[in-house]
Scaffold this active site. Structure first.
Site, PDB file in Angstrom:
ATOM      1  N   SER A  10       0.830  -1.199   0.000  1.00 48.43           N
ATOM      2  CA  SER A  10       0.000   0.000   0.000  1.00 48.43           C
ATOM      3  C   SER A  10       0.870   1.256   0.000  1.00 48.43           C
ATOM      4  CB  SER A  10      -0.911  -0.002   1.224  1.00 48.43           C
ATOM      5  OG  SER A  10      -1.542   1.250   1.315  1.00 48.43           O
ATOM      6  N   HIS A  35      -0.876  -0.861  -4.419  1.00 49.58           N
ATOM      7  CA  HIS A  35      -2.220  -0.491  -3.975  1.00 49.58           C
ATOM      8  C   HIS A  35      -2.248   1.006  -3.657  1.00 49.58           C
ATOM      9  CE1 HIS A  35      -6.179  -1.433  -2.255  1.00 49.58           C
ATOM     10  NE2 HIS A  35      -5.867  -0.629  -1.258  1.00 49.58           N
ATOM     11  N   ASP A  37      -4.439   4.054  -2.281  1.00 48.60           N
ATOM     12  CA  ASP A  37      -5.628   4.394  -1.490  1.00 48.60           C
ATOM     13  C   ASP A  37      -6.024   5.844  -1.698  1.00 48.60           C
ATOM     14  OD1 ASP A  37      -6.322   1.980   0.005  1.00 48.60           O
ATOM     15  OD2 ASP A  37      -4.322   2.186   0.873  1.00 48.60           O
ATOM     16  N   MET A  39      -8.484   8.726  -0.873  1.00 47.75           N
ATOM     17  CA  MET A  39      -9.471   9.111   0.154  1.00 47.75           C
ATOM     18  C   MET A  39      -9.819  10.586  -0.020  1.00 47.75           C
ATOM     19  SD  MET A  39      -7.834   7.271   3.494  1.00 47.75           S
ATOM     20  CE  MET A  39      -7.040   5.664   3.408  1.00 47.75           C
ATOM     21  N   HIS A  68      -7.879   2.039  -5.083  1.00 46.13           N
ATOM     22  CA  HIS A  68      -8.990   1.804  -4.159  1.00 46.13           C
ATOM     23  C   HIS A  68      -9.592   3.164  -3.824  1.00 46.13           C
ATOM     24  CE1 HIS A  68     -10.075   0.432   0.235  1.00 46.13           C
ATOM     25  NE2 HIS A  68     -11.147   0.703  -0.491  1.00 46.13           N
ATOM     26  N   MET A  70     -11.878   5.452  -1.929  1.00 48.42           N
ATOM     27  CA  MET A  70     -12.718   5.665  -0.746  1.00 48.42           C
ATOM     28  C   MET A  70     -13.249   7.087  -0.838  1.00 48.42           C
ATOM     29  SD  MET A  70     -10.117   3.717   1.779  1.00 48.42           S
ATOM     30  CE  MET A  70      -8.850   3.772   0.540  1.00 48.42           C
ATOM     31  N   MET A 139     -12.774  -5.644   2.741  1.00 49.64           N
ATOM     32  CA  MET A 139     -12.117  -4.764   3.711  1.00 49.64           C
ATOM     33  C   MET A 139     -12.057  -5.473   5.058  1.00 49.64           C
ATOM     34  SD  MET A 139     -11.161  -2.058   2.187  1.00 49.64           S
ATOM     35  CE  MET A 139     -10.454  -1.362   3.682  1.00 49.64           C
ATOM     36  N   ASP A 177      -7.889  -6.380   2.264  1.00 50.32           N
ATOM     37  CA  ASP A 177      -7.211  -5.110   2.554  1.00 50.32           C
ATOM     38  C   ASP A 177      -7.435  -4.691   4.003  1.00 50.32           C
ATOM     39  OD1 ASP A 177      -6.093  -2.591   2.446  1.00 50.32           O
ATOM     40  OD2 ASP A 177      -7.611  -1.734   1.112  1.00 50.32           O
TER      41      ASP A 177
HETATM   42  C1  DX5 Z   1      -7.330   1.371   4.677  1.00 52.12           C
HETATM   43  C2  DX5 Z   1      -6.670   1.194   3.332  1.00 52.12           C
HETATM   44  C3  DX5 Z   1      -5.633   0.138   3.290  1.00 52.12           C
HETATM   45  C4  DX5 Z   1      -4.420   0.403   4.156  1.00 52.12           C
HETATM   46  C5  DX5 Z   1      -3.834  -0.930   4.474  1.00 52.12           C
HETATM   47  O1  DX5 Z   1      -8.308   2.336   4.536  1.00 52.12           O
HETATM   48  O2  DX5 Z   1      -7.665   0.840   2.377  1.00 52.12           O
HETATM   49  O3  DX5 Z   1      -5.240  -0.133   1.957  1.00 52.12           O
HETATM   50  O4  DX5 Z   1      -3.459   1.201   3.540  1.00 52.12           O
HETATM   51  O5  DX5 Z   1      -2.794  -0.727   5.358  1.00 52.12           O
HETATM   52  P1  DX5 Z   1      -2.418  -1.768   6.511  1.00 52.12           P
HETATM   53  O6  DX5 Z   1      -1.840  -2.973   5.812  1.00 52.12           O
HETATM   54  O7  DX5 Z   1      -1.408  -1.009   7.296  1.00 52.12           O
HETATM   55  O8  DX5 Z   1      -3.669  -2.101   7.272  1.00 52.12           O
HETATM   56 ZN    ZN Z   2      -6.995   0.090   0.393  1.00 52.65          ZN
END
Ligand code: DX5
Ligand code: ZN
Length: 223
Positions: A10, A35, A37, A39, A68, A70, A139, A177
């Site tokens: 990530s 990956h 993220d 947000m 991903h 969010m 998730m 994830d």
């Molecule tokens: C959480 C994210 C994950 C996060 C995972 O909202 O979607 O992708 O970065 O990180 P770890 O492995 O530290 O839980």
């Molecule tokens: Zn994620």
């Protein structure tokens, strides 16, 4: 059946001051996907990055970018993200009232289309589109932050997700994830997942490259 294991570090846990080195290290260490993220500070209480950073990563690594989202109204970003280099786009069912249309649009743009849901949201929200999905993400923490503790009930949800995909004769990637580590990865693999996001466990390891191999080995030997 042999299932391919994918490890998807990530980006959230990377050191942005040395992003080029971190991405090169992950590639060298045999990571399969990166990956990303995204947000928006609305769907989740945190704000990260958008198209500009996706474009930067695309220029710095050959790893497929597993994005991903969010965010609310994810469809606003599909065109820009695919143009910036997103290889997969995964959206949250809670933010996707027209999931079928949104999945089809992602595919039309040429990216892999994924769906995911918060831990409290039922898998029934994806059953009707299971055969259209390229990826189903489970998730295993509440989205918003890296470094959270794996929710143990997620293992059973992965197993149910495997059944949903198999019943739809779907070949979709089944990804997990949140809180993936040496302690949690094997149970998820055994439950039927094939792709594992790892942030904190990987980047806080003394040797992240060796950690990628260690996580992969924990799947391969215990299928
Ligand atoms: C959480 C994210 C994950 C996060 C995972 O909202 O979607 O992708 O970065 O990180 P770890 O492995 O530290 O839980
Ligand atoms: Zn994620």
């Amino acid at each position: 059946m042999t299932r391919k294991v994918r490890i998807a570090p990530s980006l959230l846990s990377a050191d942005f001051g040395k992003l080029r080195e971190d991405l090169a290290m992950l590639e060298e260490g045999g990571a399969d996907w990166l990956h990303v993220d995204v947000m928006d500070g609305v769907f989740v209480p945190n704000l990260t990055f958008g198209a500009k950073v996706i474009e930067t990563c695309k220029a710095l690594t050959k790893l497929p970018l597993d994005c991903h989202l969010m965010v609310v109204e994810p469809e606003k970003y599909f065109d820009a993200f695919v143009k910036a280099g997103a290889d997969t786009i995964t959206i949250h069912v809670e933010a996707a009232p027209h999931l079928h249309r949104q999945v089809m649009r992602i595919k039309e743009l040429g990216a892999m289309a994924g769906a995911t849901m918060n831990p409290s949201t039922s898998l029934e929200t994806v059953r009707e589109v299971a055969s259209d999905l390229d990826l189903l993400l489970i998730m295993s923490v509440n989205p918003g932050f890296g470094g959270q503790k794996f929710i143990p009930a997620s293992v059973a949800k992965v197993a149910r997700a495997r059944t949903v995909l198999d019943e739809a004769r779907s070949k979709a990637v089944l990804e997990v994830d949140g809180g993936i580590s040496r302690e949690t990865i094997t149970a998820c693999w055994r439950a039927g997942a094939d792709t594992f996001v790892a942030g904190n466990a990987l980047f806080s390891a003394k040797d992240p490259k060796a950690e990628i191999a260690a996580l992969r080995a924990l799947c391969a030997v215990q299928a």
